[in-house]
Design a protein around this motif. Structure first.
Motif, short mmCIF file in Angstrom:
data_model
loop_
_atom_site.label_atom_id
_atom_site.label_comp_id
_atom_site.label_asym_id
_atom_site.label_seq_id
_atom_site.Cartn_x
_atom_site.Cartn_y
_atom_site.Cartn_z
N GLY A 15 36.85 37.59 13.83
CA GLY A 15 37.86 37.83 14.85
C GLY A 15 37.26 38.00 16.22
N PRO A 16 38.09 38.53 17.10
CA PRO A 16 39.40 39.12 16.90
C PRO A 16 40.52 38.07 16.83
CG PRO A 16 38.81 39.32 19.20
CD PRO A 16 37.62 38.69 18.49
N VAL A 17 41.73 38.54 16.57
CA VAL A 17 42.86 37.64 16.39
C VAL A 17 43.11 36.78 17.63
CG1 VAL A 17 44.67 39.29 17.08
CG2 VAL A 17 45.20 37.50 15.42
N GLU A 18 42.89 37.32 18.83
CA GLU A 18 43.11 36.55 20.06
C GLU A 18 42.16 35.36 20.15
OE1 GLU A 18 44.65 40.60 20.49
OE2 GLU A 18 42.66 39.88 19.95
N ARG A 19 40.96 35.52 19.63
CA ARG A 19 39.99 34.42 19.61
C ARG A 19 40.47 33.28 18.71
NH1 ARG A 19 34.20 34.59 16.68
NH2 ARG A 19 33.22 32.82 17.70
N ILE A 20 40.95 33.63 17.51
CA ILE A 20 41.43 32.61 16.58
C ILE A 20 42.68 31.94 17.16
CG2 ILE A 20 42.16 32.13 14.21
CD1 ILE A 20 39.22 33.22 14.58
N TRP A 21 43.57 32.73 17.77
CA TRP A 21 44.77 32.18 18.41
C TRP A 21 44.38 31.13 19.46
CZ3 TRP A 21 49.74 31.97 17.34
CH2 TRP A 21 50.63 31.59 18.34
N ALA A 22 43.37 31.44 20.24
CA ALA A 22 42.92 30.49 21.27
C ALA A 22 42.44 29.18 20.63
CB ALA A 22 41.80 31.11 22.12
N TYR A 23 41.74 29.26 19.51
CA TYR A 23 41.27 28.05 18.82
C TYR A 23 42.42 27.26 18.20
CZ TYR A 23 36.22 28.48 19.31
OH TYR A 23 34.94 28.50 19.83
N LEU A 24 43.55 27.91 17.95
CA LEU A 24 44.74 27.20 17.43
C LEU A 24 45.54 26.55 18.54
CD1 LEU A 24 46.28 29.73 14.87
CD2 LEU A 24 44.99 27.64 14.36
N THR A 25 45.58 27.17 19.71
CA THR A 25 46.56 26.77 20.72
C THR A 25 45.99 26.11 21.96
OG1 THR A 25 46.53 28.99 21.69
CG2 THR A 25 48.18 28.56 19.97
N GLN A 26 44.73 26.32 22.28
CA GLN A 26 44.14 25.74 23.48
C GLN A 26 43.47 24.41 23.14
OE1 GLN A 26 41.62 28.61 25.45
NE2 GLN A 26 43.21 30.20 25.32
N SER A 27 43.89 23.35 23.79
CA SER A 27 43.43 22.00 23.49
C SER A 27 41.91 21.88 23.45
CB SER A 27 44.01 21.01 24.51
OG SER A 27 43.57 19.71 24.24
N GLU A 28 41.23 22.41 24.46
CA GLU A 28 39.76 22.24 24.53
C GLU A 28 39.03 22.96 23.40
OE1 GLU A 28 37.89 20.09 26.35
OE2 GLU A 28 39.89 19.35 26.74
N LEU A 29 39.59 24.06 22.89
CA LEU A 29 38.99 24.74 21.74
C LEU A 29 39.44 24.08 20.43
CD1 LEU A 29 39.29 28.47 22.84
CD2 LEU A 29 37.23 27.03 22.80
N ARG A 30 40.71 23.71 20.34
CA ARG A 30 41.21 23.08 19.11
C ARG A 30 40.54 21.74 18.84
NH1 ARG A 30 45.61 20.90 20.20
NH2 ARG A 30 46.62 22.75 21.03
N ARG A 31 40.20 21.01 19.90
CA ARG A 31 39.56 19.70 19.70
C ARG A 31 38.18 19.83 19.07
NH1 ARG A 31 35.50 18.58 23.19
NH2 ARG A 31 35.49 16.35 22.82
N ALA A 50 42.12 18.86 16.52
CA ALA A 50 42.68 17.79 17.35
C ALA A 50 43.00 18.35 18.74
CB ALA A 50 43.96 17.25 16.71
N SER A 51 42.89 17.51 19.74
CA SER A 51 43.22 17.93 21.10
C SER A 51 44.70 17.72 21.36
CB SER A 51 42.38 17.14 22.11
OG SER A 51 42.71 15.77 22.05
N GLY A 52 45.16 18.23 22.49
CA GLY A 52 46.54 18.04 22.91
C GLY A 52 47.11 19.34 23.45
N ASP A 53 47.66 19.27 24.66
CA ASP A 53 48.28 20.45 25.24
C ASP A 53 49.52 20.83 24.44
OD1 ASP A 53 46.40 20.69 27.29
OD2 ASP A 53 47.50 19.28 28.56
N MET A 54 49.62 22.12 24.11
CA MET A 54 50.69 22.60 23.26
C MET A 54 51.47 23.70 23.98
SD MET A 54 50.39 24.49 19.54
CE MET A 54 49.55 23.11 18.77
N PRO A 55 52.68 23.39 24.45
CA PRO A 55 53.49 24.43 25.08
C PRO A 55 53.89 25.49 24.05
CG PRO A 55 54.41 22.24 25.45
CD PRO A 55 53.33 22.10 24.43
#
Length: 183
Positions: free
Chosen positions: A34-50, A54-59
């Motif tokens: 963790g923490p949970v905010e770090r994992i959330w960022a990897y789920l929702t922020q394109s540059e981390l998720r890629r 996969a990349s892609g801006d997610m509103p």
């Protein structure tokens, strides 16, 4: 379902296999640093998720459309040999169903609906992914191997380790899921 295919959230591991919880629904859980905010960022922020999926801006708004772009060969070095029939890049139109930062995210795409639940467990986070409406067993095997391998990459990135070669790992896991999932 046999005992090797079940998972108790108290024993979730970084390499745990997904299980069918309904005929067209796969659930996979991972205990991640963790923490949970770090994992959330990897789920929702394109540059981390890629870096793991996969990349892609997610509103972060229910109903909002977005596009995911997979480039699996960029996830590991070396990428391994891409199996025949898989494109170098795959794009998928999606839309957000639910976003409750930093604990729950659900979106839909043509291969069904995917929900992510983040539950803090001390200094770790239990990530639960439920992929619903999978069309058939062949896709369940491929999707199970895909989520498993993408989560292996995520766990490596979060732990500052070099990820396993993506396509080699995916091919191995596809065979594992073919053996593990009911016919």
């Amino acid at each position: 379902m046999n005992d090797t295919a079940t998972l108790d959230t108290n024993t979730a591991r970084l390499d745990a296999y997904g299980v069918l919880i309904e005929p067209a629904t796969l659930k996979i859980e991972r205990l991640l640093p963790g923490p949970v905010e770090r994992i959330w960022a990897y789920l929702t922020q394109s540059e981390l998720r890629r870096l793991w999926l996969a990349s892609g801006d997610m509103p972060m708004k229910a109903g909002a459309p977005f596009e995911l772009v997979w480039r699996n060969e960029e996830l590991s070095d070396p990428p391994g040999k891409r199996p025949e029939g898989f494109p170098e890049e795959q794009r998928m139109e999606s839309h957000v169903i639910e976003a409750e930062p930093p604990h729950r995210l659900t979106f839909a795409w043509r291969q069904g609906e995917v929900s992510f639940q983040l539950t803090p467990k001390g200094d770790q986070v239990l990530l639960t992914i439920i992929h619903r409406r999978i069309s058939d067993r062949a896709n369940t095997v491929m999707i199970g191997a895909g989520w498993h391998m993408h989560l292996n990459i995520l766990a490596a990135r979060l732990s500052n380790r070099k990820p396993e070669t993506f396509w080699d790992g995916w091919s191995r896991l596809r065979d594992d899921y073919d053996r593990r999932l009911p016919a």
